[in-house]
Design an enzyme around this catalytic site. Structure first.
Site, PDB file in Angstrom:
ATOM      1  N   ASP A 184       0.794  -1.032   0.024  1.00 50.82           N
ATOM      2  CA  ASP A 184       0.208  -0.129  -0.151  1.00 50.82           C
ATOM      3  C   ASP A 184       0.852   1.244   0.195  1.00 50.82           C
ATOM      4  OD1 ASP A 184      -2.580   1.376   0.368  1.00 50.82           O
ATOM      5  OD2 ASP A 184      -1.949   1.944   2.015  1.00 50.82           O
ATOM      6  N   GLU A 269      -1.438  -1.182  -6.070  1.00 50.88           N
ATOM      7  CA  GLU A 269      -2.573  -0.814  -6.609  1.00 50.88           C
ATOM      8  C   GLU A 269      -2.272  -0.048  -7.943  1.00 50.88           C
ATOM      9  OE1 GLU A 269      -3.766   2.560  -4.157  1.00 50.88           O
ATOM     10  OE2 GLU A 269      -2.296   1.577  -2.633  1.00 50.88           O
ATOM     11  N   CYS A 320     -12.707  -4.549   5.680  1.00 50.66           N
ATOM     12  CA  CYS A 320     -12.184  -5.473   6.460  1.00 50.66           C
ATOM     13  C   CYS A 320     -11.465  -6.591   6.033  1.00 50.66           C
ATOM     14  CB  CYS A 320     -13.248  -5.656   7.616  1.00 50.66           C
ATOM     15  SG  CYS A 320     -12.528  -6.858   8.686  1.00 50.66           S
ATOM     16  N   CYS A 323     -13.286  -9.982   7.651  1.00 47.50           N
ATOM     17  CA  CYS A 323     -14.662 -10.522   7.447  1.00 47.50           C
ATOM     18  C   CYS A 323     -15.162  -9.981   5.910  1.00 47.50           C
ATOM     19  CB  CYS A 323     -15.704  -9.880   8.405  1.00 47.50           C
ATOM     20  SG  CYS A 323     -16.083  -8.433   8.483  1.00 47.50           S
ATOM     21  N   CYS A 339     -12.843  -2.607  12.147  1.00 43.73           N
ATOM     22  CA  CYS A 339     -14.196  -2.955  11.619  1.00 43.73           C
ATOM     23  C   CYS A 339     -15.386  -2.980  12.499  1.00 43.73           C
ATOM     24  CB  CYS A 339     -14.296  -4.615  11.038  1.00 43.73           C
ATOM     25  SG  CYS A 339     -15.677  -5.175  10.352  1.00 43.73           S
ATOM     26  N   CYS A 342     -16.873  -6.981  12.584  1.00 42.65           N
ATOM     27  CA  CYS A 342     -16.385  -7.997  13.384  1.00 42.65           C
ATOM     28  C   CYS A 342     -15.471  -7.548  14.312  1.00 42.65           C
ATOM     29  CB  CYS A 342     -15.917  -8.750  12.697  1.00 42.65           C
ATOM     30  SG  CYS A 342     -14.232  -8.323  11.734  1.00 42.65           S
ATOM     31  N   ASP A 349      -3.047   0.846   6.875  1.00 37.65           N
ATOM     32  CA  ASP A 349      -2.422   0.622   5.838  1.00 37.65           C
ATOM     33  C   ASP A 349      -2.148  -0.786   5.612  1.00 37.65           C
ATOM     34  OD1 ASP A 349      -2.875   3.297   4.826  1.00 37.65           O
ATOM     35  OD2 ASP A 349      -0.955   3.886   5.969  1.00 37.65           O
TER      36      ASP A 349
END
Ligand SMILES: [Zn+2]
Length: 383
Positions: A184, A269, A320, A323, A339, A342, A349
């Site tokens: 990232d 990315e 997340c 989950c 999250c 969860c 990052d």
């Protein structure tokens, strides 16, 4: 695989004069060829291609004998550059962009001569480089040339001369490591990996900004545009810029080397960096220079038999990793991810980097959440 090797050239005063002279001839040819294309199109709606123009080189040499002093393939390469600029222009028009028209090259902008095939060689002792129609120029062979040399380009940069040989080399695959990594990228940190490594952003431009300001002020104090002192001051500014870009290049190489050595697959990315550059983050994004980094990374990967995967970055920072729940509220702050569904907590990052990796290898089932704690922040120097 193509790889470029760049060396310093040390021409004598006479040779330097000749190099400047040839650069000027090439620049004039470039501008004339560009003008001819534009004129032909305006007058008769005909497009000139490379071969039309290359066929005129004989006539040009007959009319202007000074062009006989430049190696003929170097002149052909000048016309190739015009052709390339034109084709790039039309390609962007077709793609619906608003490209700038190919530019005329001013003095000082046109700074390289390319021998696309032949007409150059190195002496056996590696002390001199020969260029047809220029002569033997002393060269500093700082590292050995590898592979088969395809092209040679002489270039002038901030008062110094260089030659860049592009060679065809054999790819040397590295032994597999069994590791994959997601990256990232950001501006606070240069990159954060899915393994929880934080690579610091060195901010070379910012670090040099004070020195740069002093040097730029020295230029603006010198009002006489013709003065030698002003020219020297301008060169000092250019040298600071050159140093910054060299530092950045070195850093990018080191980070890429480390990633390639340690991983079989690297996911990052697919950033539309040029789109982002238009925003107000422009300066810091330019300072990071991701496009250059990703370019280096993919070249090195190809050479080492590693895989680089570009993935669609949408929602990677809001999803997340444990989950799969995606919503804005998950991102508590710039650095913190929690999250709402969860309760998974992690550095934002690192969570994003893991999502990036997961998208790159969807077949692999990631055992998310097996680590109870998010990995502690480590400051890692590249290499
Ligand atoms: Zn969750």
């Amino acid at each position: 695989m193509l790889k470029a090797f760049r060396y310093r050239l040390c021409p004598t005063k006479t040779q330097e004069q000749e190099l400047f002279n040839q650069l000027d001839l090439c620049r004039n040819l470039y501008n004339a060829a560009l003008q001819e294309r534009i004129g032909a199109y305006k007058k008769a709606r005909v497009t000139r291609n490379y071969y039309d123009q290359a066929n005129m080189l004989g006539e040009i040499k007959a009319a202007l004998p000074e062009y006989k002093g430049v190696y003929s393939q170097v002149l052909q390469d000048v016309l190739k550059r015009v052709d390339k600029a034109h084709q790039a222009f039309f390609r962007r028009v077709k793609a619906g962009e608003k490209p700038g028209f190919p530019r005329y090259q001013g003095r000082g902008r046109y700074n390289s001569l390319t021998y696309p095939q032949s007409g150059f060689s190195l002496s056996d002792d590696g002390r001199t480089a020969n260029f047809s129609k220029i002569g033997n120029i002393r060269i500093r062979l700082s590292r050995p040339l590898e592979g088969k040399v395809k092209t040679a380009t002489i270039l002038h940069d901030c008062g110094e001369w260089y030659v860049s040989y592009v060679c065809e080399i054999q790819a040397e695959p590295l032994p597999p490591t069994g590791n994959s990594v997601g990256l990232d990228v950001g501006t606070t940190w240069f990159a954060i990996t899915s393994a929880g490594e934080f690579v610091e952003n060195p901010r070379y431009f910012q670090r040099a900004s004070q020195r740069l300001r002093v040097a730029q002020r020295a230029v603006s104090r010198k009002l006489n545009k013709q003065s030698k002192r002003r020219k020297k001051a301008i060169q000092r500014v250019a040298k600071i810029h050159r140093k910054i870009s060299r530092q950045r290049l070195d850093f990018h190489h080191k980070v890429a080397n480390k990633l390639i050595r340690e991983n079989d697959l690297i996911a990052h990315e697919d950033l539309n960096v040029s789109g982002m550059k238009r925003g107000n983050l422009a300066r810091s994004i330019h300072d990071v220079g991701w496009s250059q980094f990703f370019q280096i990374l993919s070249t090195k990967a190809e050479c080492a038999g590693r895989k680089v995967v570009r993935i669609d970055p949408r929602f990677t920072s809001q999803t997340c990793h444990r989950c799969g729940h995606a919503c804005k509220e998950n991102r508590v702050s710039q650095a913190k991810f929690k999250c709402v569904q969860c309760g998974h907590e992690q550095h934002a990052d690192v969570n994003a980097a893991r999502n990036i990796l997961a998208r790159a290898e969807p077949s692999v089932v990631h055992v998310a959440g097996c680590r109870k704690r998010s990995p502690s922040i480590q400051r890692l120097e590249p290499l």
